[in-house]
Write a protein that holds these residues in place. Structure first.
Motif, PDB file in Angstrom:
ATOM      1  N   SER A  77       2.721  13.699  -7.431  1.00 43.10           N
ATOM      2  CA  SER A  77       3.647  12.908  -6.630  1.00 43.10           C
ATOM      3  C   SER A  77       4.354  13.804  -5.619  1.00 43.10           C
ATOM      4  O   SER A  77       4.703  14.951  -5.916  1.00 43.10           O
ATOM      5  N   GLN A  78       4.536  13.256  -4.427  1.00 43.90           N
ATOM      6  CA  GLN A  78       5.232  13.953  -3.339  1.00 43.90           C
ATOM      7  C   GLN A  78       4.618  15.328  -3.067  1.00 43.90           C
ATOM      8  O   GLN A  78       5.297  16.345  -3.041  1.00 43.90           O
ATOM      9  N   SER A  79       3.294  15.339  -2.860  1.00 46.73           N
ATOM     10  CA  SER A  79       2.600  16.607  -2.632  1.00 46.73           C
ATOM     11  C   SER A  79       1.845  16.668  -1.308  1.00 46.73           C
ATOM     12  O   SER A  79       1.394  17.751  -0.922  1.00 46.73           O
ATOM     13  N   LEU A  80       1.700  15.546  -0.591  1.00 46.70           N
ATOM     14  CA  LEU A  80       0.917  15.515   0.641  1.00 46.70           C
ATOM     15  C   LEU A  80       1.795  15.165   1.831  1.00 46.70           C
ATOM     16  O   LEU A  80       2.696  14.328   1.741  1.00 46.70           O
ATOM     17  N   ASP A  81       1.500  15.809   2.957  1.00 45.89           N
ATOM     18  CA  ASP A  81       2.248  15.539   4.180  1.00 45.89           C
ATOM     19  C   ASP A  81       1.616  14.426   5.017  1.00 45.89           C
ATOM     20  O   ASP A  81       2.312  13.747   5.764  1.00 45.89           O
ATOM     21  N   LEU A  82       0.285  14.267   4.912  1.00 46.20           N
ATOM     22  CA  LEU A  82      -0.419  13.293   5.747  1.00 46.20           C
ATOM     23  C   LEU A  82      -1.609  12.731   4.990  1.00 46.20           C
ATOM     24  O   LEU A  82      -2.369  13.476   4.373  1.00 46.20           O
ATOM     25  N   VAL A  83      -1.762  11.398   5.028  1.00 47.29           N
ATOM     26  CA  VAL A  83      -2.932  10.716   4.468  1.00 47.29           C
ATOM     27  C   VAL A  83      -3.502   9.811   5.547  1.00 47.29           C
ATOM     28  O   VAL A  83      -2.760   9.050   6.176  1.00 47.29           O
ATOM     29  N   VAL A  84      -4.815   9.902   5.783  1.00 44.56           N
ATOM     30  CA  VAL A  84      -5.489   9.051   6.766  1.00 44.56           C
ATOM     31  C   VAL A  84      -6.462   8.141   6.032  1.00 44.56           C
ATOM     32  O   VAL A  84      -7.289   8.611   5.233  1.00 44.56           O
ATOM     33  N   LEU A  85      -6.367   6.839   6.292  1.00 46.96           N
ATOM     34  CA  LEU A  85      -7.213   5.837   5.636  1.00 46.96           C
ATOM     35  C   LEU A  85      -8.018   5.084   6.696  1.00 46.96           C
ATOM     36  O   LEU A  85      -7.607   4.024   7.168  1.00 46.96           O
ATOM     37  N   PRO A  86      -9.176   5.592   7.112  1.00 45.64           N
ATOM     38  CA  PRO A  86      -9.995   4.869   8.083  1.00 45.64           C
ATOM     39  C   PRO A  86     -10.841   3.790   7.413  1.00 45.64           C
ATOM     40  O   PRO A  86     -11.801   4.095   6.712  1.00 45.64           O
ATOM     41  N   ILE A 102       5.098  13.100   0.522  1.00 41.97           N
ATOM     42  CA  ILE A 102       6.443  13.656   0.450  1.00 41.97           C
ATOM     43  C   ILE A 102       7.400  12.753   1.229  1.00 41.97           C
ATOM     44  O   ILE A 102       6.953  11.937   2.045  1.00 41.97           O
ATOM     45  N   PRO A 103       8.709  12.841   0.993  1.00 39.98           N
ATOM     46  CA  PRO A 103       9.640  12.115   1.858  1.00 39.98           C
ATOM     47  C   PRO A 103       9.423  12.502   3.321  1.00 39.98           C
ATOM     48  O   PRO A 103       9.278  13.680   3.645  1.00 39.98           O
ATOM     49  N   GLU A 104       9.362  11.513   4.182  1.00 39.18           N
ATOM     50  CA  GLU A 104       9.036  11.666   5.597  1.00 39.18           C
ATOM     51  C   GLU A 104       7.560  12.025   5.808  1.00 39.18           C
ATOM     52  O   GLU A 104       7.173  12.405   6.917  1.00 39.18           O
ATOM     53  N   GLY A 105       6.741  11.933   4.750  1.00 36.28           N
ATOM     54  CA  GLY A 105       5.305  12.094   4.924  1.00 36.28           C
ATOM     55  C   GLY A 105       4.724  10.931   5.708  1.00 36.28           C
ATOM     56  O   GLY A 105       5.339   9.857   5.827  1.00 36.28           O
ATOM     57  N   GLN A 106       3.524  11.106   6.242  1.00 37.47           N
ATOM     58  CA  GLN A 106       2.972  10.132   7.175  1.00 37.47           C
ATOM     59  C   GLN A 106       1.602   9.633   6.716  1.00 37.47           C
ATOM     60  O   GLN A 106       0.827  10.363   6.113  1.00 37.47           O
ATOM     61  N   VAL A 107       1.336   8.349   7.040  1.00 37.97           N
ATOM     62  CA  VAL A 107       0.050   7.732   6.746  1.00 37.97           C
ATOM     63  C   VAL A 107      -0.463   7.056   8.004  1.00 37.97           C
ATOM     64  O   VAL A 107       0.308   6.466   8.766  1.00 37.97           O
ATOM     65  N   ILE A 108      -1.776   7.182   8.244  1.00 35.71           N
ATOM     66  CA  ILE A 108      -2.423   6.553   9.386  1.00 35.71           C
ATOM     67  C   ILE A 108      -3.552   5.678   8.852  1.00 35.71           C
ATOM     68  O   ILE A 108      -4.380   6.139   8.065  1.00 35.71           O
ATOM     69  N   ILE A 109      -3.572   4.416   9.285  1.00 33.13           N
ATOM     70  CA  ILE A 109      -4.519   3.431   8.771  1.00 33.13           C
ATOM     71  C   ILE A 109      -5.320   2.839   9.918  1.00 33.13           C
ATOM     72  O   ILE A 109      -4.744   2.407  10.926  1.00 33.13           O
TER      73      ILE A 109
END
Length: 261
Positions: free
Chosen positions: A99-108, A129-136
């Protein structure tokens, strides 16, 4: 959609992305993802699925992984053909990260072909992580391609992979909002009609500019960028140690007259 059906639909998407229409989508998404990820900083980033797109190519984080499903061999063959290596084999709904270990996750195009899209998003929220980002990335049902897909299901002549359950932009934003993932930017693209040949798609390349200007929300594909918000968390600057000034003290003065006496 169960796990077996999800695997088959992902494989169908892999084949579709090799078609002229798939190449058209990949080119637009690659350019948009490069622009979005180049200025996202941190330490750990992961792309889940769709190895035909290198979503982290422009990103400069030191640790970047590309993940495939743990049961399908289709992704392994594609990674081998493109010279890439699978860094993580996983189940989309059960990410093997703390938990709370990644800064960015991309889900294409993961949510629309996943057996449990809500669970996938919950896992993404957990590992960010808090303020982490995801792109879908997703296919837009409110587009010419979406209309063509609906007609194809009636006539048994699908344009996009038949097993996909395409998610509208407002619906996706509601899902993200429930998980405290605030959408910051959204992009639409691929405004050409749903042709199957590269020749006709190229002939309608001029509609890209017109679509962005006149009907921006009707692109065949969208990309959503969201940030994990944590309630009650505030960014605090350096704590300056301001010592209170000492109160002035009276200094006894010598009386000359008293001294002479």
């Amino acid at each position: 959609m169960d796990s077996a059906a999800s695997e088959k639909s992902i494989i169908a998407l892999d084949h579709w992305l090799q078609s002229p229409a798939g190449a058209y989508v990949r080119a637009w998404e690659q350019a948009c993802l490069d622009e979005l990820t180049v200025d996202i900083f941190g330490f750990n980033a992961i792309q889940i699925g769709v190895p035909q797109i290198d979503a982290l190519a422009a990103n400069r984080m030191p640790n970047k992984w590309q993940a495939a499903t743990r049961t399908s061999t289709a992704d392994e063959l594609i990674y081998a053909a493109t010279g890439k290596q699978i860094a993580v084999a996983l189940d989309f709904a059960d990410l093997p990260f703390a938990s709370q270990s990644l800064d960015l996750v991309v889900l294409p195009h993961v949510l629309e072909f996943a057996a449990e899209p809500h669970q996938v998003l919950r896992e993404v929220e957990r590992v960010l992580i808090p303020e982490g980002q995801v792109i879908i990335c997703g296919f837009n049902p409110a587009s010419l391609w979406g209309v063509r897909q609906g007609m194809g299901r009636i006539t048994s002549s699908d344009y996009l992979p038949a097993a996909g359950e395409f998610i509208s932009m407002p619906r996706l934003k509601d899902w993200l909002k429930l998980l405290n993932l605030g959408v910051t930017r959204s992009h639409f693209g691929c405004y050409a009609p749903p042709f199957r040949t590269a020749q006709w798609l190229n002939r309608f390349a001029f509609v890209e500019g017109a679509g962005r200007r006149w009907w921006p929300y009707l692109g065949a594909v969208y990309i959503v960028h969201a940030i994990k918000r944590v309630k009650g968390m505030h960014i605090i600057g350096p704590a300056w140690n301001k010592k209170p000034g000492k109160a002035p003290q009276a200094v006894p003065a010598t009386n000359r007259n008293e001294h002479h006496k």
